[in-house]
Structure formats: C-alpha cells, structure tokens
Design an enzyme around this catalytic site. Structure first.
Site, PDB file in Angstrom:
ATOM      1  N   ALA A  65       0.859  -1.184   0.000  1.00  0.00           N
ATOM      2  CA  ALA A  65       0.000   0.000   0.000  1.00  0.00           C
ATOM      3  C   ALA A  65       0.894   1.232   0.000  1.00  0.00           C
ATOM      4  O   ALA A  65       2.056   1.170   0.437  1.00  0.00           O
ATOM      5  CB  ALA A  65      -0.900  -0.017   1.226  1.00  0.00           C
ATOM      6  N   GLY A 110       0.491  -4.948   0.877  1.00  0.00           N
ATOM      7  CA  GLY A 110      -0.735  -5.020   0.066  1.00  0.00           C
ATOM      8  C   GLY A 110      -0.490  -5.695  -1.282  1.00  0.00           C
ATOM      9  O   GLY A 110      -1.413  -6.269  -1.859  1.00  0.00           O
ATOM     10  N   GLU A 113      -0.667  -9.255  -0.543  1.00  0.00           N
ATOM     11  CA  GLU A 113      -2.080  -9.545  -0.242  1.00  0.00           C
ATOM     12  C   GLU A 113      -2.924  -9.577  -1.524  1.00  0.00           C
ATOM     13  O   GLU A 113      -3.877 -10.342  -1.625  1.00  0.00           O
ATOM     14  CB  GLU A 113      -2.614  -8.507   0.753  1.00  0.00           C
ATOM     15  CG  GLU A 113      -1.982  -8.686   2.133  1.00  0.00           C
ATOM     16  CD  GLU A 113      -2.193  -7.489   3.056  1.00  0.00           C
ATOM     17  OE1 GLU A 113      -1.652  -6.402   2.751  1.00  0.00           O
ATOM     18  OE2 GLU A 113      -2.908  -7.627   4.051  1.00  0.00           O
ATOM     19  N   GLU A 133       4.535  -4.992   7.073  1.00  0.00           N
ATOM     20  CA  GLU A 133       3.755  -3.981   7.809  1.00  0.00           C
ATOM     21  C   GLU A 133       4.205  -3.835   9.253  1.00  0.00           C
ATOM     22  O   GLU A 133       4.202  -2.735   9.810  1.00  0.00           O
ATOM     23  CB  GLU A 133       2.262  -4.335   7.771  1.00  0.00           C
ATOM     24  CG  GLU A 133       1.587  -4.093   6.427  1.00  0.00           C
ATOM     25  CD  GLU A 133       1.624  -5.294   5.506  1.00  0.00           C
ATOM     26  OE1 GLU A 133       2.472  -6.199   5.704  1.00  0.00           O
ATOM     27  OE2 GLU A 133       0.812  -5.330   4.564  1.00  0.00           O
TER      28      GLU A 133
HETATM   29  N1  CAA Z   1       4.580   3.217  -0.743  1.00  0.00           N
HETATM   30  C1  CAA Z   1       4.977   4.361  -1.313  1.00  0.00           C
HETATM   31  N2  CAA Z   1       6.126   4.477  -2.025  1.00  0.00           N
HETATM   32  C2  CAA Z   1       6.885   3.400  -2.150  1.00  0.00           C
HETATM   33  C3  CAA Z   1       6.538   2.149  -1.574  1.00  0.00           C
HETATM   34  C4  CAA Z   1       5.318   2.091  -0.861  1.00  0.00           C
HETATM   35  N3  CAA Z   1       4.861   0.942  -0.315  1.00  0.00           N
HETATM   36  N4  CAA Z   1       7.504   1.251  -1.858  1.00  0.00           N
HETATM   37  C5  CAA Z   1       8.424   1.903  -2.595  1.00  0.00           C
HETATM   38  N5  CAA Z   1       8.065   3.194  -2.777  1.00  0.00           N
HETATM   39  C6  CAA Z   1       8.778   4.248  -3.493  1.00  0.00           C
HETATM   40  C7  CAA Z   1       9.992   4.726  -2.726  1.00  0.00           C
HETATM   41  O1  CAA Z   1       9.629   5.696  -1.762  1.00  0.00           O
HETATM   42  C8  CAA Z   1      10.852   5.266  -3.829  1.00  0.00           C
HETATM   43  O2  CAA Z   1      10.361   6.536  -4.200  1.00  0.00           O
HETATM   44  P1  CAA Z   1      11.417   7.747  -4.490  1.00  0.00           P
HETATM   45  O3  CAA Z   1      12.194   7.294  -5.697  1.00  0.00           O
HETATM   46  O4  CAA Z   1      10.550   8.929  -4.760  1.00  0.00           O
HETATM   47  O5  CAA Z   1      12.286   7.856  -3.266  1.00  0.00           O
HETATM   48  C9  CAA Z   1      10.561   4.344  -5.003  1.00  0.00           C
HETATM   49  O6  CAA Z   1       9.314   3.698  -4.689  1.00  0.00           O
HETATM   50  C10 CAA Z   1      11.619   3.254  -5.172  1.00  0.00           C
HETATM   51  O7  CAA Z   1      11.754   2.579  -3.927  1.00  0.00           O
HETATM   52  P2  CAA Z   1      13.177   2.377  -3.188  1.00  0.00           P
HETATM   53  O8  CAA Z   1      14.117   3.478  -3.556  1.00  0.00           O
HETATM   54  O9  CAA Z   1      12.895   2.172  -1.734  1.00  0.00           O
HETATM   55  O10 CAA Z   1      13.648   1.039  -3.906  1.00  0.00           O
HETATM   56  P3  CAA Z   1      14.630  -0.061  -3.311  1.00  0.00           P
HETATM   57  O11 CAA Z   1      14.911  -0.964  -4.469  1.00  0.00           O
HETATM   58  O12 CAA Z   1      15.777   0.549  -2.608  1.00  0.00           O
HETATM   59  O13 CAA Z   1      13.773  -0.847  -2.208  1.00  0.00           O
HETATM   60  C11 CAA Z   1      11.810  -1.963  -1.369  1.00  0.00           C
HETATM   61  C12 CAA Z   1      12.663  -1.597  -2.609  1.00  0.00           C
HETATM   62  C13 CAA Z   1      12.583  -2.932  -0.476  1.00  0.00           C
HETATM   63  C14 CAA Z   1      10.550  -2.637  -1.909  1.00  0.00           C
HETATM   64  C15 CAA Z   1      11.479  -0.676  -0.574  1.00  0.00           C
HETATM   65  O14 CAA Z   1      10.950   0.279  -1.479  1.00  0.00           O
HETATM   66  C16 CAA Z   1      10.457  -0.891   0.495  1.00  0.00           C
HETATM   67  O15 CAA Z   1      10.764  -1.411   1.553  1.00  0.00           O
HETATM   68  N6  CAA Z   1       9.180  -0.475   0.237  1.00  0.00           N
HETATM   69  C17 CAA Z   1       8.116  -0.525   1.241  1.00  0.00           C
HETATM   70  C18 CAA Z   1       7.630  -1.960   1.452  1.00  0.00           C
HETATM   71  C19 CAA Z   1       6.554  -1.982   2.515  1.00  0.00           C
HETATM   72  O16 CAA Z   1       6.781  -1.663   3.667  1.00  0.00           O
HETATM   73  N7  CAA Z   1       5.328  -2.390   2.116  1.00  0.00           N
HETATM   74  C20 CAA Z   1       4.183  -2.466   3.000  1.00  0.00           C
HETATM   75  C21 CAA Z   1       3.365  -1.202   2.868  1.00  0.00           C
HETATM   76  S1  CAA Z   1       2.078  -1.096   4.078  1.00  0.00           S
HETATM   77  C22 CAA Z   1       0.825  -2.047   3.463  1.00  0.00           C
HETATM   78  O17 CAA Z   1       0.923  -2.673   2.431  1.00  0.00           O
HETATM   79  C23 CAA Z   1      -0.411  -2.047   4.325  1.00  0.00           C
HETATM   80  C24 CAA Z   1      -1.456  -3.042   3.934  1.00  0.00           C
HETATM   81  O18 CAA Z   1      -1.491  -4.136   4.445  1.00  0.00           O
HETATM   82  C25 CAA Z   1      -2.514  -2.710   2.984  1.00  0.00           C
END
Ligand code: CAA
Length: 259
Positions: A65, A110, A113, A133
C-alpha cells in the site's frame, strides 16, 4: 475504459490487468484500489473474457500500500480507506472466472495480499514476498492476516507477519504460497499458457467450480459438500455438460460454448 493506474488489455479471451505506477514500485493507493474494483466489475460482466491475469510487469509486482498516503492518516481515515481495498480485493477474489497472479520482483504488504486474491500464483524466480507492515508499526490490513493463514497455515503465516521478513520464490513455493516458479524471462509466456488451458474449459463449470471452492472454504464440511452438490447438479442443465460427455464418448476434444 481508460484507467490511470492500471492497464487492462484483452487478447484471445484473456484479460491482463497490469499495475502501472512504476515510479513507486506499483504502490497501491486509493486510485489503484478503485480502478482494480472497476476493472473486476467490468471483466466479470464481459462474457468474451474467460480468464484474468494480474501482474505488475517484469520488474516488480507491487511494494505494498502507498505509505505516503497512509503516513498521516487518522484511524477514521483508515477505517474508511481499508474498505476501499477490501471492496476491490473481494471483487477480484469473487470474479466468476479464473484469476492468475503473475509475480515478478517484490510482492510486499498489500502487493503480497493482492496475490492472495488470485486463484493461482505463478512467480518468476526473481520474486520476493513479504508482509513488512509490522516494521511500520501496523499489521497486514488488506486481508493478509486472514487469507495467508488459510493458504499456508497459521504457523508459517505468523512467522512472516511477525518478522516482516521477505522470502524468495523458491521458499514461497516450498510453503505453498505460489503454485509454480518459472525463469523470469518466461513468466508472461508460462502464465499465458496456463490461462489458455483454463480458457479452453467450459466457462459455467469454471465459474461454479470456483464458487464451490471459495464458498466451501467459508463453510463447515457438511455445508460445503451440500453447496458442491448443488453446483454439480446445476451443471447438468448446461449444454457444456452434454458436449463434454458426448465428446469424451466420441473420442474428440470438447467444444465448450459457455452455455
Ligand atoms: N509506498 C509508497 N512508495 C513506495 C513504496 C510504498 N509501499 N515502496 C516503494 N516506494 C517508493 C519509494 O519511496 C521510492 O520513491 P522515491 O524514488 O521517490 O524515493 C521508489 O518507490 C523506489 O523505492 P526504493 O528506492 O525504496 O527502492 P529499493 O529498491 O531501494 O527498495 C523496497 C525496494 C525494499 C521494496 C522498498 O521500497 C520498500 O521497503 N518499500 C516498502 C515496502 C513496505 O513496507 N510495504 C508495506 C506497505 S504497508 C501495506 O501494504 C499495508 C497493507 O497491508 C494494505
């Protein structure tokens, strides 16, 4: 229909929904959830569509998400917003035709999911799955605490949910999170091959077989068997049942019309 955050293409009766927010690794915001819900409704109603594929393309499935949308949310915002994701995911889960998730790269939060609402999951060998999460101080709120334990068992699901750790495609296969792992450059072709196989079957039988499994999982065994029997009986009112059995007896492939 024109969408902003997804692309929907239909070719030879197979619809492909591609998540399309590459700049944020296909993070799922309200717009995506709403468009996924609209696409599910429209593909459900389109009789020319036999099978649906959901993918994020060849680099990433979805990194979860959209955290930037959630960061400053209040409990009231989330109570409303989660309904948006639940509605979309339920529409996809209950789509009355087979849904295959084709997963390359990250399928997190998400995104992971979303793969769980598909009937079958095919992973590229570069896929990684996780429910991170917990590392954000929340829990998987798009069905992860419910669908994952039902799919892989409570113990394994809790390990993923409590740790937030990622697992690679081979481990996802070992625990039963995905059906198959294929080389990344063959993901689209392998998924399409399976979709075509599903599409060659009778649409009504597919629809009732899917309903029987999905509804049955929500019932006790006795009620599930009763539900299955009703679906089974109903199929004897279809032309496809007559054709399927006639073709078998005449030793030729069946030509199903979905009637
Ligand atoms: N939401 C918003 N933006 C996101 C994102 C997310 N879930 N995941 C990645 N992005 C964005 C980053 O902020 C980044 O944007 P910028 O270039 O503007 O900085 C861009 O995508 C590229 O990401 P990274 O630079 O972080 O890429 P990476 O290769 O270094 O890392 C990753 C990849 C490990 C997937 C890392 O992006 C990450 O950990 N993302 C978040 C994963 C996460 O925590 N997901 C759970 C979300 S909560 C949820 O899903 C709730 C639910 O149950 C519904």
């Amino acid at each position: 229909m024109a969408y902003e955050t997804i692309i929907v293409e239909v070719e030879e009766g197979i619809a492909t929904i591609t998540l399309n927010r590459p700049a944020v690794l296909n993070a799922l915001n309200d717009k995506v959830f709403n468009e996924l819900g609209e696409a599910a409704l429209s593909l459900s109603a389109d009789n020319s569509v036999r099978v649906v594929i959901i993918t994020g393309g060849d680099k990433v499935f979805a990194a979860g998400a959209d955290i930037s949308q959630m960061a400053n949310s209040t409990a009231v915002d989330v109570a409303t917003r989660e309904k948006v994701s639940h509605r979309a995911f339920q529409l996809l889960e209950n789509l009355p035709k087979p849904v295959i998730a084709a997963i390359s790269g990250y399928a997190l939060g998400g995104g992971c999911e979303l793969t769980l609402v598909a009937d079958v999951r095919i992973a590229a060998d570069n896929a990684q799955f996780g429910l991170p999460e917990i590392k954000l101080g929340i829990l998987p709120g798009a069905g992860g605490t419910q669908r994952l334990p039902r799919l892989i068992g409570a113990g394994r699901a809790k390990e993923l949910i409590f740790s937030g750790d990622f697992i690679k495609a081979d481990e996802a296969l070992r625990v039963g999170l995905v059906n198959k792992v294929v080389p990344a450059d063959q993901l689209a072709a392998e998924t399409r091959k399976l979709a075509k196989r599903f599409a060659s079957r009778g649409a009504v039988a597919l629809r009732l077989a899917k309903a029987s499994v999905n509804e049955g999982l929500r019932m006790d065994l006795e009620a599930g068997l009763e539900y299955e029997h009703k679906c089974f009986s109903l199929l004897f009112a279809t032309e496809d049942q007559k054709e399927g059995m006639k073709a078998f007896l005449e030793k030729r492939p069946a030509q199903f019309q979905g009637k």
